[in-house]
Design an enzyme around this catalytic site. Structure first.
Site: not given
Ligand code: C5P
Ligand code: MG
Length: 289
Positions: A40, A85, A38, A227, A153-154
């Site tokens: 973030d 989340e 992952d 994470d 990554s999301a």
């Molecule tokens: O890279 P990763 O998969 O961890 O990225 C997703 C993270 O970004 C999520 O854990 C979420 O808390 C965060 N997020 C954010 N703002 C958004 C959507 C997701 O900070 N609009």
């Molecule tokens: Mg993450």
């Protein structure tokens, strides 16, 4: 085997299983290994000096490219959806539609802002993003041993790639699957590319026909870093898996979530802002110690 496993931040439900898997990874060596991670709050830091560090979304949300009103709306979304989340008392089925709602609403707000591709490097430079301690060593070691690193990554792909580029670790062994922006011919953001990746669909449903799955099928051993409990499905698309070692960074609401993390991840790292344990395991597997 791995002295870093003695760190105070390390928790394991079954140290015996961890020992067994690490021994198998060492026996099979670098040629059989791949790393799936992952981004973030796994490769990037969760906090520094008592302050939260930004996610790839937050880098953009908090930047000067977003109007004051837009920033406020994005912050309100974060404050509403982030506790959902990470809520240990809700099921993934309950969370999934709400995560789609969060990402969709946030991306729609970003689309109203006339974001220029040419501004991305500067807002990353101006942000407070940080990679975890010893990240450079982690990325360089994988590169030098020709071990593929798949970052799933999301977050926002354009932003996280720029973070890695500025840290001089965006090496050619890295493949990123993430949410990418689509810019028009004037370089203005016009939409986000499909499929939408959020915390709870990081699996083969968004990876179909991806050539990387084929490229990696000769590497049956996986080191998986995440994470979120949603990160555990990141390796689902890989064929012929033999040994998987999962490492989970438990950054937030540690006491409430410890039990679930210990059940899910082989190694849990509590409030550990470093990649010490990961590097320790890699050194042992790669016979550098
Ligand atoms: O890279 P990763 O998969 O961890 O990225 C997703 C993270 O970004 C999520 O854990 C979420 O808390 C965060 N997020 C954010 N703002 C958004 C959507 C997701 O900070 N609009
Ligand atoms: Mg993450």
């Amino acid at each position: 085997m791995v002295p870093e496993l003695e760190k105070a931040s390390v928790r394991m439900k079954s140290p015996e299983r961890v020992r067994r898997v690490i021994a198998a990874l060492r026996r099979d060596g670098a040629d059989k290994l791949q790393v799936i991670s992952d981004f973030d709050m796994t490769l990037s830091r969760f906090g520094f000096n008592g302050r939260r560090c930004p996610t790839s979304h937050n880098i953009l949300d908090n930047s000067r490219l977003i109007s004051e009103e837009g920033r406020k709306k994005l912050k309100d979304l974060l404050h509403y959806y982030y506790p959902i989340e990470i809520d240990p008392n809700r099921t993934v089925e309950e969370k999934r539609p709400l995560m789609i709602e969060w990402w969709t609403r946030a991306h729609n707000l970003l689309l109203q802002q006339k974001i220029l591709k040419s501004d991305i490097a500067e807002i990353v430079r101006e942000s407070e993003v940080m990679l975890r301690d010893r990240a450079t060593m982690f990325f360089d070691k994988l590169y030098h041993h020709h071990i593929p690193l798949f970052i799933f990554s999301a977050g926002l792909g354009d932003i996280l790639e720029e973070v890695l580029r500025q840290a001089k670790v965006l090496h050619s062994n890295i493949t990123v699957v993430s949410n990418y922006m689509d810019f028009d011919d004037k370089g203005v953001l016009r939409q986000f590319k499909e499929p939408l990746i959020h915390t709870y669909n990081k699996n083969n449903t968004v990876l179909e026909n991806m050539e990387h799955c084929q490229r990696l099928s000769g590497r049956p051993n996986i080191l998986l870093l995440g994470d979120s409990l949603g990160d555990l499905s990141m390796a689902d698309g890989v064929a012929n898996v033999e040994n998987v070692l999962t490492i989970g960074f438990l950054n937030d609401r540690v006491d409430e979530r410890r039990g679930k993390y210990l059940d899910a991840y082989d190694i849990v790292l509590e409030k550990d802002e470093t990649l010490d344990v990961v590097i320790g395991i890699l050194c042992y597997v790669l016979r550098e110690t």
